[in-house]
Design a protein around this motif. Structure first.
Motif, PDB file in Angstrom:
ATOM      1  N   CYS A 179       0.850  -1.190   0.000  1.00 54.30           N
ATOM      2  CA  CYS A 179       0.000   0.000   0.000  1.00 54.30           C
ATOM      3  C   CYS A 179       0.885   1.239   0.000  1.00 54.30           C
ATOM      4  O   CYS A 179       2.099   1.158   0.188  1.00 54.30           O
ATOM      5  CB  CYS A 179      -0.921   0.019   1.224  1.00 54.30           C
ATOM      6  N   LYS A 193       0.699   6.026  -0.087  1.00 56.53           N
ATOM      7  CA  LYS A 193      -0.100   7.231   0.124  1.00 56.53           C
ATOM      8  C   LYS A 193       0.676   8.459  -0.338  1.00 56.53           C
ATOM      9  O   LYS A 193       1.905   8.465  -0.335  1.00 56.53           O
ATOM     10  CB  LYS A 193      -0.458   7.360   1.613  1.00 56.53           C
ATOM     11  N   TRP A 199       5.461   4.308  -0.180  1.00 56.27           N
ATOM     12  CA  TRP A 199       4.754   3.044  -0.328  1.00 56.27           C
ATOM     13  C   TRP A 199       5.586   1.928   0.284  1.00 56.27           C
ATOM     14  O   TRP A 199       6.770   2.076   0.563  1.00 56.27           O
ATOM     15  CB  TRP A 199       4.428   2.764  -1.788  1.00 56.27           C
ATOM     16  N   ILE A 220      -2.196   7.556  -7.773  1.00 57.55           N
ATOM     17  CA  ILE A 220      -2.116   6.201  -7.229  1.00 57.55           C
ATOM     18  C   ILE A 220      -3.167   5.352  -7.933  1.00 57.55           C
ATOM     19  O   ILE A 220      -4.363   5.643  -7.876  1.00 57.55           O
ATOM     20  CB  ILE A 220      -2.297   6.203  -5.703  1.00 57.55           C
ATOM     21  N   ASN A 224      -3.862   0.216  -4.756  1.00 54.72           N
ATOM     22  CA  ASN A 224      -3.494   0.439  -3.361  1.00 54.72           C
ATOM     23  C   ASN A 224      -3.892  -0.747  -2.489  1.00 54.72           C
ATOM     24  O   ASN A 224      -4.700  -0.630  -1.569  1.00 54.72           O
ATOM     25  CB  ASN A 224      -4.120   1.730  -2.832  1.00 54.72           C
ATOM     26  N   PHE A 249       0.791  -2.239  -5.022  1.00 57.40           N
ATOM     27  CA  PHE A 249       0.714  -0.778  -5.060  1.00 57.40           C
ATOM     28  C   PHE A 249       1.258  -0.307  -6.397  1.00 57.40           C
ATOM     29  O   PHE A 249       2.321  -0.756  -6.844  1.00 57.40           O
ATOM     30  CB  PHE A 249       1.536  -0.156  -3.928  1.00 57.40           C
ATOM     31  N   VAL A 279       1.791   3.437  -8.699  1.00 54.18           N
ATOM     32  CA  VAL A 279       1.664   4.879  -8.803  1.00 54.18           C
ATOM     33  C   VAL A 279       2.201   5.336 -10.157  1.00 54.18           C
ATOM     34  O   VAL A 279       3.194   4.806 -10.659  1.00 54.18           O
ATOM     35  CB  VAL A 279       2.404   5.601  -7.647  1.00 54.18           C
TER      36      VAL A 279
END
Length: 412
Positions: A108, A110, A121, A235, A238, A243, A245
């Motif tokens: 994950c 952010k 991440w 993103i 997630n 993950f 991006v």
């Protein structure tokens, strides 16, 4: 009445057959080594078509023992899940309608506007970050990827580290104590900083104005065209297993052309030390060299650069060699041939410009305009599951064999 019963039974049997319809996913390993917990992808639209699904979220993936396997449906409509296949063997998995279990989040990330637009991440093994426009606006030069170590946990830790580091009340108290009790302020900062190991790892990797932990950059001759911080971020995936991006950068000036725009798509899967990164450059007029670099913090550090086998590694001493921070192992791997792999040390002047770093280990390839350049980069820590350089080099060697010999996936 008897005819009605027959019709009801026939309808029940038809419904049962429809509900029991399955898709078999066969995974083949063409290498002699066992491939354990490796991520594979299956097209969601193909599975949905075969199962005649109305709700694509209501599926389960089962192993040979009928046990549920964690999976994720990605932004580009792939079902991803981990498989294990013996050397030169096959393994079968089943996808069917059903209610999936709740899976623990293992990958994950952010966007952190409160920390100068960082994007950070992680997965169950390691964490990373890249820097954004707010940092660039301050004038700080940080071109490369950062590495955050993890140990003794497979749970996400990055968000908690940011929360502790950036807590407004704590920062205000530190600021107040600085004026009245500097020692107490120092102690409180240490107690809440992500640069200190509070039990599950820390940020002890120094990027500075370099390519950091495996950033790609165009080269003209021997000159690296350093990319700055990203301009926009999106993103795409997630968790729980992947993950992803997408980063778009401000225009670069290449051979006098100031319109070259770089786009990166970075993917980190659970169970892997390595990020897959797909880089493209728009508006390039001719082929050019592209280099993946790992910053060197010693002029004679432990480096392995193997163009033929397609990987580079470096043992980083961390940003505080006297603080018992262990060693950070950094590396990059390449599914396509690498033209050249070597260490390049900075001149005395450039060393000063690069924050005291000693150079890079570079893997250099050719970039053809309009194409995607794919490579992998990542890290491990001596206080976690990889203990020494020999183990890390073996990991990279095996990893490169895997990406050059991907598992074959068929469904029926």
């Amino acid at each position: 009445m008897k005819k009605l019963i027959y019709l009801l039974v026939a309808g029940f049997l038809i419904a049962s057959c429809a509900e029991s319809k399955t898709v078999t996913v066969t995974v083949t390993n063409s290498t002699s080594s066992d491939r354990m917990n490796e991520m594979v992808e299956v097209a969601m639209n193909e599975v949905a078509s075969k199962l005649k699904l109305a709700d694509t979220a209501q599926i389960v993936v089962l192993d040979a023992d009928g046990q549920q396997v964690p999976y994720q449906i990605t932004y580009d409509e792939k079902i991803i899940f981990q498989v294990s296949v013996k050397g030169n063997g096959t393994a079968a998995y089943t996808i069917q309608s059903g209610t999936p279990d709740v899976f623990n989040v293992k990958a994950c990330g952010k966007y952190y506007p409160e920390r100068l637009d960082d994007v950070a991440w992680e997965n169950d093994l390691v964490a990373f970050r890249t820097y954004g426009p707010a940092l660039q606006a301050k004038g700080e030069q940080a071109f490369g990827y950062d590495v955050w170590t993890k140990r003794d946990t497979t749970d996400p830790v990055v968000e908690a580290r940011y929360a502790m580091e950036l807590n407004p009340e704590t920062l205000a108290k530190i600021d107040s104590l600085t004026k009245t009790n500097p020692e107490a302020a120092k102690e409180l900062r240490a107690a809440t900083s992500y640069h200190v190991d509070h039990g599950n790892g820390l940020d002890c990797y120094k990027v500075g104005p370099t390519l950091g932990g495996g950033t790609a950059a165009l080269m003209v001759g021997d000159t690296i065209i350093y990319p700055y911080c990203y301009k926009t971020q999106e993103i795409l995936d997630n968790g729980p297993l992947r993950f992803t991006v997408k980063l778009v950068y401000n225009p670069l000036t290449v051979k006098g052309d100031a319109s070259v725009v770089e786009t990166r798509v970075i993917t980190l899967d659970s169970g892997s030390h390595m990020n897959k990164t797909v880089v493209s450059y728009s508006n390039l007029k001719e082929s050019i060299s592209v280099a993946v670099g790992i910053v060197l913090h010693e002029p004679n550090g432990e480096v392995l650069a193997n163009a033929q086998k397609g990987y580079i590694t470096y043992v980083d001493p961390t940003d505080n060699i006297n603080n018992n921070n262990g060693k950070i192992f950094v590396g990059a791997a390449f599914p396509a041939n690498v033209k050249e792999a070597k260490s390049v040390l900075f001149s005395a002047k450039e060393k000063e410009q690069r924050g005291g770093a000693d150079g890079h280990v570079l893997a250099i390839s050719d970039y053809i305009p309009g194409s995607d350049y794919t490579y992998y980069w990542g890290a491990a820590w001596s206080k976690a599951n990889i203990k020494d350089a020999a183990q890390w080099n073996e990991y990279l060697a095996n990893f490169t064999v895997k990406i050059r010999n991907p598992l074959t996936v068929t469904i029926k």
